[in-house]
Design a protein around this motif. Structure first.
Motif, PDB file in Angstrom:
ATOM      1  N   TYR A 124       0.812  -1.209   0.000  1.00 29.76           N
ATOM      2  CA  TYR A 124       0.000   0.000   0.000  1.00 29.76           C
ATOM      3  C   TYR A 124       0.850   1.265   0.000  1.00 29.76           C
ATOM      4  CZ  TYR A 124      -4.321  -2.586   0.739  1.00 29.76           C
ATOM      5  OH  TYR A 124      -5.404  -3.406   0.579  1.00 29.76           O
ATOM      6  N   LEU A 125       0.410   2.234  -0.810  1.00 32.95           N
ATOM      7  CA  LEU A 125       0.983   3.575  -0.797  1.00 32.95           C
ATOM      8  C   LEU A 125       0.199   4.440   0.181  1.00 32.95           C
ATOM      9  CD1 LEU A 125       1.354   4.013  -4.671  1.00 32.95           C
ATOM     10  CD2 LEU A 125       3.078   3.180  -3.052  1.00 32.95           C
ATOM     11  N   ASP A 126       0.666   5.660   0.408  1.00 31.92           N
ATOM     12  CA  ASP A 126       0.000   6.550   1.363  1.00 31.92           C
ATOM     13  C   ASP A 126      -1.408   6.945   0.921  1.00 31.92           C
ATOM     14  OD1 ASP A 126       2.201   6.487   2.989  1.00 31.92           O
ATOM     15  OD2 ASP A 126       3.072   8.355   2.222  1.00 31.92           O
ATOM     16  N   ASN A 127      -1.675   6.893  -0.382  1.00 30.99           N
ATOM     17  CA  ASN A 127      -3.018   7.246  -0.855  1.00 30.99           C
ATOM     18  C   ASN A 127      -3.965   6.049  -0.856  1.00 30.99           C
ATOM     19  OD1 ASN A 127      -2.028   5.771  -2.994  1.00 30.99           O
ATOM     20  ND2 ASN A 127      -2.023   7.472  -4.454  1.00 30.99           N
ATOM     21  N   GLY A 128      -3.514   4.911  -0.358  1.00 28.63           N
ATOM     22  CA  GLY A 128      -4.374   3.730  -0.246  1.00 28.63           C
ATOM     23  C   GLY A 128      -4.362   2.821  -1.449  1.00 28.63           C
ATOM     24  N   PHE A 129      -3.632   3.206  -2.516  1.00 34.84           N
ATOM     25  CA  PHE A 129      -3.550   2.348  -3.689  1.00 34.84           C
ATOM     26  C   PHE A 129      -2.384   1.375  -3.565  1.00 34.84           C
ATOM     27  CE2 PHE A 129      -5.508   6.127  -6.031  1.00 34.84           C
ATOM     28  CZ  PHE A 129      -6.787   5.625  -5.881  1.00 34.84           C
ATOM     29  N   CYS A 130      -2.401   0.378  -4.464  1.00 33.74           N
ATOM     30  CA  CYS A 130      -1.304  -0.583  -4.505  1.00 33.74           C
ATOM     31  C   CYS A 130      -0.166  -0.034  -5.363  1.00 33.74           C
ATOM     32  CB  CYS A 130      -1.789  -1.912  -5.083  1.00 33.74           C
ATOM     33  SG  CYS A 130      -3.016  -2.754  -4.048  1.00 33.74           S
ATOM     34  N   ASP A 131       1.036  -0.345  -4.944  1.00 31.89           N
ATOM     35  CA  ASP A 131       2.212   0.048  -5.709  1.00 31.89           C
ATOM     36  C   ASP A 131       2.197  -0.648  -7.067  1.00 31.89           C
ATOM     37  OD1 ASP A 131       4.638   1.228  -6.263  1.00 31.89           O
ATOM     38  OD2 ASP A 131       5.782  -0.467  -5.477  1.00 31.89           O
ATOM     39  N   TYR A 143      -6.840 -18.718 -11.134  1.00 32.47           N
ATOM     40  CA  TYR A 143      -7.200 -17.539 -11.936  1.00 32.47           C
ATOM     41  C   TYR A 143      -6.684 -16.310 -11.215  1.00 32.47           C
ATOM     42  CZ  TYR A 143     -10.185 -14.591 -14.935  1.00 32.47           C
ATOM     43  OH  TYR A 143     -10.652 -13.689 -15.850  1.00 32.47           O
ATOM     44  N   ALA A 144      -6.285 -15.293 -11.981  1.00 39.98           N
ATOM     45  CA  ALA A 144      -5.820 -14.042 -11.389  1.00 39.98           C
ATOM     46  C   ALA A 144      -6.103 -12.893 -12.343  1.00 39.98           C
ATOM     47  CB  ALA A 144      -4.329 -14.100 -11.073  1.00 39.98           C
ATOM     48  N   LEU A 145      -6.416 -11.727 -11.769  1.00 41.45           N
ATOM     49  CA  LEU A 145      -6.618 -10.503 -12.531  1.00 41.45           C
ATOM     50  C   LEU A 145      -5.785  -9.401 -11.899  1.00 41.45           C
ATOM     51  CD1 LEU A 145     -10.489 -10.538 -13.140  1.00 41.45           C
ATOM     52  CD2 LEU A 145      -8.699 -10.900 -14.853  1.00 41.45           C
ATOM     53  N   ASN A 146      -4.888  -8.817 -12.675  1.00 39.70           N
ATOM     54  CA  ASN A 146      -4.058  -7.718 -12.205  1.00 39.70           C
ATOM     55  C   ASN A 146      -4.795  -6.417 -12.489  1.00 39.70           C
ATOM     56  OD1 ASN A 146      -1.967  -5.775 -11.766  1.00 39.70           O
ATOM     57  ND2 ASN A 146      -0.451  -7.395 -12.095  1.00 39.70           N
ATOM     58  N   LEU A 147      -5.298  -5.769 -11.427  1.00 37.44           N
ATOM     59  CA  LEU A 147      -6.111  -4.565 -11.554  1.00 37.44           C
ATOM     60  C   LEU A 147      -5.309  -3.290 -11.350  1.00 37.44           C
ATOM     61  CD1 LEU A 147      -9.253  -5.774  -9.565  1.00 37.44           C
ATOM     62  CD2 LEU A 147      -8.843  -5.926 -12.018  1.00 37.44           C
ATOM     63  N   GLY A 148      -3.996  -3.365 -11.437  1.00 39.68           N
ATOM     64  CA  GLY A 148      -3.168  -2.173 -11.325  1.00 39.68           C
ATOM     65  C   GLY A 148      -3.201  -1.572  -9.939  1.00 39.68           C
ATOM     66  N   ILE A 149      -3.611  -0.308  -9.829  1.00 38.79           N
ATOM     67  CA  ILE A 149      -3.629   0.382  -8.538  1.00 38.79           C
ATOM     68  C   ILE A 149      -4.608  -0.249  -7.561  1.00 38.79           C
ATOM     69  CG2 ILE A 149      -2.888   2.582  -9.547  1.00 38.79           C
ATOM     70  CD1 ILE A 149      -5.822   3.506  -9.386  1.00 38.79           C
ATOM     71  N   LEU A 150      -5.542  -1.063  -8.059  1.00 36.86           N
ATOM     72  CA  LEU A 150      -6.518  -1.728  -7.190  1.00 36.86           C
ATOM     73  C   LEU A 150      -6.042  -3.112  -6.761  1.00 36.86           C
ATOM     74  CD1 LEU A 150      -9.822  -0.747  -9.049  1.00 36.86           C
ATOM     75  CD2 LEU A 150      -8.709   0.416  -7.137  1.00 36.86           C
ATOM     76  N   GLY A 151      -4.801  -3.470  -7.093  1.00 37.80           N
ATOM     77  CA  GLY A 151      -4.235  -4.734  -6.635  1.00 37.80           C
ATOM     78  C   GLY A 151      -4.539  -5.895  -7.551  1.00 37.80           C
ATOM     79  N   VAL A 152      -4.342  -7.093  -7.030  1.00 36.92           N
ATOM     80  CA  VAL A 152      -4.555  -8.335  -7.766  1.00 36.92           C
ATOM     81  C   VAL A 152      -5.619  -9.148  -7.046  1.00 36.92           C
ATOM     82  CG1 VAL A 152      -3.519 -10.502  -8.549  1.00 36.92           C
ATOM     83  CG2 VAL A 152      -2.216  -8.380  -8.681  1.00 36.92           C
ATOM     84  N   THR A 153      -6.608  -9.592  -7.802  1.00 36.03           N
ATOM     85  CA  THR A 153      -7.615 -10.501  -7.255  1.00 36.03           C
ATOM     86  C   THR A 153      -7.398 -11.884  -7.856  1.00 36.03           C
ATOM     87  OG1 THR A 153      -9.193  -9.837  -8.973  1.00 36.03           O
ATOM     88  CG2 THR A 153      -9.313  -8.703  -6.850  1.00 36.03           C
ATOM     89  N   SER A 154      -7.639 -12.911  -7.051  1.00 40.47           N
ATOM     90  CA  SER A 154      -7.357 -14.282  -7.483  1.00 40.47           C
ATOM     91  C   SER A 154      -8.423 -15.231  -6.974  1.00 40.47           C
ATOM     92  CB  SER A 154      -5.990 -14.751  -6.953  1.00 40.47           C
ATOM     93  OG  SER A 154      -4.942 -13.953  -7.421  1.00 40.47           O
ATOM     94  N   ILE A 155      -8.451 -16.385  -7.581  1.00 41.97           N
ATOM     95  CA  ILE A 155      -9.197 -17.533  -7.074  1.00 41.97           C
ATOM     96  C   ILE A 155      -8.216 -18.694  -6.954  1.00 41.97           C
ATOM     97  CG2 ILE A 155     -10.836 -19.334  -7.725  1.00 41.97           C
ATOM     98  CD1 ILE A 155     -12.229 -17.083  -6.465  1.00 41.97           C
TER      99      ILE A 155
END
Length: 802
Positions: free
Chosen positions: A289-296, A773-785
């Motif tokens: 997490y960065l200071d603005n709450g997004f993912c690096d 399965y995985a989806l790289n959502l950029g600043i919103l991180g990575v979601t997986s199953i």
């Protein structure tokens, strides 16, 4: 039910042929193909396949083919269409729910999760093509055989078999003897199923087979509340819904009639349902997490962290089999398939007519962010209809074995794909000047018509040398009616939603972008040398084609709305040999792929899109089937592959919510007040690896049996090891699946006289954590199953009429 007009026409033609068949058929051979005898010993015995649309010994087919009989499938405990992957070299499956099944062969796949696309790995069921990836997954029961053909198969199977083909063949009504079975299974997570089949003769020349299966299971990814008391938020409730469950049933009926000594008619009806299946959620991982709450992220806008599953609010480590989403997801799906196949010996020439009409209705809801509040929600519906007709003639003329035919496919997609939340903040600002809970609903109607003509022949140049030549010309005619509709009633109540743009608007910028007219050819040239009676050598060139389509995305430019067709030139060389007096089968293939306009799926920036890029791949596969004694069987497989996709666009720009007031800027992101705009400097991702294409992989099966207490006991160990692989073509490190091994075991007792068997089994016995399965959502991180953890259970099977 009102049938499609083309379906009505063809059914009328088939009925007419059926009425007159007994009166005009000539010749002495039965219309059914006379099967090659399958082995009755160990697993090294060769089985019969129909890779060339005729029954042949697998060892005599100059194609890279893997096949498993129904008995072998039962031994492996396979009950789902996606479970075959572990024992098929180069075959992988990418699936986050039964909603969508993405097969990958040699790294060739279509990972886009929108409902309108066809896959480059074609799926057939009982000789009929299944066009929609939504209709591929399902229960596997009463199966005769599964065949997997690697590499382009466009000459005999059509334009969308660029990467290969998977063919499921059901047990049919080919025997007069009354026979069948009943089988029950129970396992961890309250996973139970009941299936059965019965078939036999009803009268002279008239037979049937009916089979059905029902299954239910609790989810294995458990819902959890988020304890954020230390952060001042208290306890944030989760959805209360566990993910990965099952709730469905399927049934199948086959009626087979001998219309004359020379003509046989097969009629199929298949029905399946999934009812409120607990799915549509993810776990959250790979975020610093960065200071603005997004993912690096990196300069391409992709999350590169690799620190495992976390609670997205507290950032504490979490189990891959727990999720914290707040919105229950679900899948409801109903499928019906009606099929008629006429096989008619016209006296030295075989006529085959296959008519299929398939319907699928699906409603799907998803919490797309793995957080306990709304960041991304996805909702989709689709009403899908397809009709296909194939006519084929086959025969032998002197030294030439030949086939010619024609194929027609008509499809209609009537659907919607709605996205709510962060991915459309920029559209909400542009359309409404701000946002609360914005939603964009993409409404579409796609009509697609395809016809093709094909021919293939095997010419005996000498007693041991054969030349195979094949070709197919295919013509697509597609049209889309599309509307992108914005609504946000809590922020900007309006009498009617705002239509942001339609296909007509896009076509005004790029004329014809809402139409796809495409004609192209597929080809096959193969030189096959029978070096010895037990060794076949072959070398081939195959040209595969796949038509263009549309990227259904909430925010799309006219120039990117439609992606182009793709073409694959494949060069292969291989061998198939039987050694040790038939105890060992050893098959190997090496290949090189040259892709023009490969259709690469990217979710960079949280917006799904397909881009065209040239690509290439080189690899090899080896399979060994060994039965040194009646007591022991072994299967080993291995693959090696390297690949490169020339260039696809990176994220560019991504918008995200201001997660807390006054959040600071970051390296790439600027706070615009209520929303962040992130500009990433890396324009393109170059030389990326194909997704789901590990450099190395191994599969294995060991089975030993002994006679005990009027029966037989068999112990089996099977599984697969995969090297590191990217789950997305963007190759962000956040979607890198590190190497893993999955091992399964079973112990079976079968009674000699009755055939009744009881199997105790365990899958993933070492509790391996790996992502399906995985989806790289950029600043919103990575979601997986994640795939299921260790599971165990028992199966009881009672056959009759053996």
């Amino acid at each position: 039910m009102k049938l499609h007009k083309a379906a009505r026409r063809s059914i009328l033609l088939s009925a007419t042929a059926t009425v007159f068949a007994p009166f005009v058929a000539t010749g002495s051979a039965h219309a059914q193909e006379v099967p090659v005898e399958e082995g009755t010993g160990g697993i090294a015995d060769t089985i019969v396949v129909t890779a060339n649309k005729r029954s042949e010994n697998l060892q005599k087919v100059p194609i890279s083919v893997s096949a498993f009989s129904g008995e072998q499938i039962d031994r492996l405990g396979i009950t789902d269409t996606t479970q075959i992957t572990q024992q098929i070299p180069s075959l992988r499956v990418n699936a986050f729910s039964p909603n969508l099944t993405i097969f990958s062969l040699r790294g060739i796949s279509q990972n886009n999760f929108t409902d309108n696309l066809e896959a480059p790995v074609a799926v057939y069921q009982d000789n009929a093509y299944i066009a929609s990836m939504n209709a591929v997954s399902g229960q596997l029961f009463d199966i005769k055989r599964v065949e997997v053909l690697r590499g382009p198969q466009g000459t005999l199977f059509g334009r969308n078999a660029t990467g290969g083909l998977i063919h499921y063949l059901s047990e049919d009504a080919s025997t007069d003897r009354l026979n069948g079975y009943v089988q029950g299974q129970y396992g961890r997570f309250n996973d139970w199923s009941l299936e059965g089949a019965v078939g036999g003769g009803l009268s002279e020349g008239f037979r049937f087979r009916a089979a059905a299966r029902v299954e239910q299971a609790d989810g294995y990814i458990k819902s959890r509340d988020t304890d954020a008391t230390a952060l001042g938020f208290g306890v944030i409730p989760g959805s209360g819904q566990d993910l990965g469950g099952k709730d469905g049933w399927a049934a199948r009926l086959n009626i087979q009639a001998d219309l004359s000594p020379d003509a046989t008619l097969n009629l199929w009806y298949k029905h399946s349902e999934d009812n409120s299946v607990a799915t549509g959620g993810y776990v959250f991982e790979n975020c610093i997490y960065l200071d603005n709450g997004f993912c690096d992220t990196n300069a391409a806008g992709l999350s590169d962290a690799r620190n495992g599953v976390i609670n997205a609010i507290t950032a504490e480590p979490a189990s891959p089999w727990e999720h914290f989403g707040e919105r229950p997801g679900s899948l409801d799906r109903v499928m019906n398939s009606y099929q008629g196949q006429l096989d008619w010996d016209l006296g030295g020439v075989e006529l085959t007519s296959i008519t299929n009409y398939l319907t699928m209705d699906k409603v799907y809801q998803e919490d797309g962010d793995a957080l306990p509040f709304l960041i991304v929600n996805v909702d989709s519906t689709v009403d899908f209809r397809q009709f296909s007709q194939e006519l084929r003639l086959a025969g032998e003329t002197g030294l030439l074995s030949w086939q010619v035919g024609a194929y027609y496919l008509d499809m209609r997609y009537d659907g919607s794909h709605a996205v709510t939340g962060a991915p459309i903040y920029d559209l909400a600002i542009a359309g409404n000047g701000g946002f609360s809970v914005p939603k964009v609903d993409q409404q579409y109607l796609i009509d697609s018509e395809n016809w093709s003509i094909f021919a293939q022949g095997d010419l005996e140049l000498t007693d041991r040398l054969t030349l195979t030549l094949g070709g197919r010309y295919s013509k697509d005619n597609k049209a889309i009616d599309y509307a992108n509709v914005l609504s946000d009633p809590t922020f900007a109540p309006q009498p009617d939603p705002i239509v942001l743009f339609t296909d007509k608007d896009l076509a005004a910028t790029v004329p014809g972008v809402n139409r796809e007219k495409y004609g192209d050819w597929a080809a096959r040239v193969s030189l096959n040398f029978q070096a010895t009676p037990d060794t076949l050598l072959f070398a081939s060139w195959n040209r595969g084609i796949k038509g263009g389509n549309w990227s259904l995305s909430s925010n799309i430019n006219a120039a990117d709305f439609r992606h182009d067709p793709e073409t694959l030139n494949s060069f292969e060389a291989g061998f198939k040999t039987t050694l040790l007096d038939g105890d060992l089968r050893l098959n190997g293939t090496a290949f090189h792929y040259i892709y023009d306009d490969y259709q690469a799926f990217s979710l960079a920036g949280g917006v799904p899109q397909v881009f065209n890029s040239d690509a290439h791949a080189t690899g090899a596969e080896l399979e060994a089937f060994w039965s040194p004694s009646p007591r022991f069987d072994a299967v080993f497989g291995g693959t090696w592959e390297t690949s490169s996709v020339d260039s696809i666009p990176a994220t560019g720009v991504q918008f995200g919510p201001e997660l807390f007031p006054g959040a600071p800027d970051s390296e790439f992101c600027t706070n615009l007040g209520g929303v962040f705009r992130c500009d990433f400097p890396q324009a393109n991702i170059t030389d990326a690896e194909l997704p789901n294409a590990p450099r190395f992989s191994l599969n294995y099966l060991l089975r030993y049996n002994v006679n005990v207490a009027s029966g037989n006991v068999a112990a089996q160990v099977d599984g697969a090891w995969y090297d590191d692989q990217f789950l997305e073509v963007t190759n962000g490190l956040g979607s890198l699946q590190e190497a893993y091994n999955v091992t399964n075991v079973s112990l079976t007792y079968e009674h000699d006289d009755t055939g009744i068997s009881l199997t105790a089994w365990a899958r993933n016995v070492f509790d391996q954590e790996y992502r399906a399965y995985a989806l790289n959502l950029g600043i919103l991180g990575v979601t997986s199953i994640y795939a299921p953890p260790a599971t165990y259970g028992a199966t009881l099977r009672i056959p009759f009429g053996r």
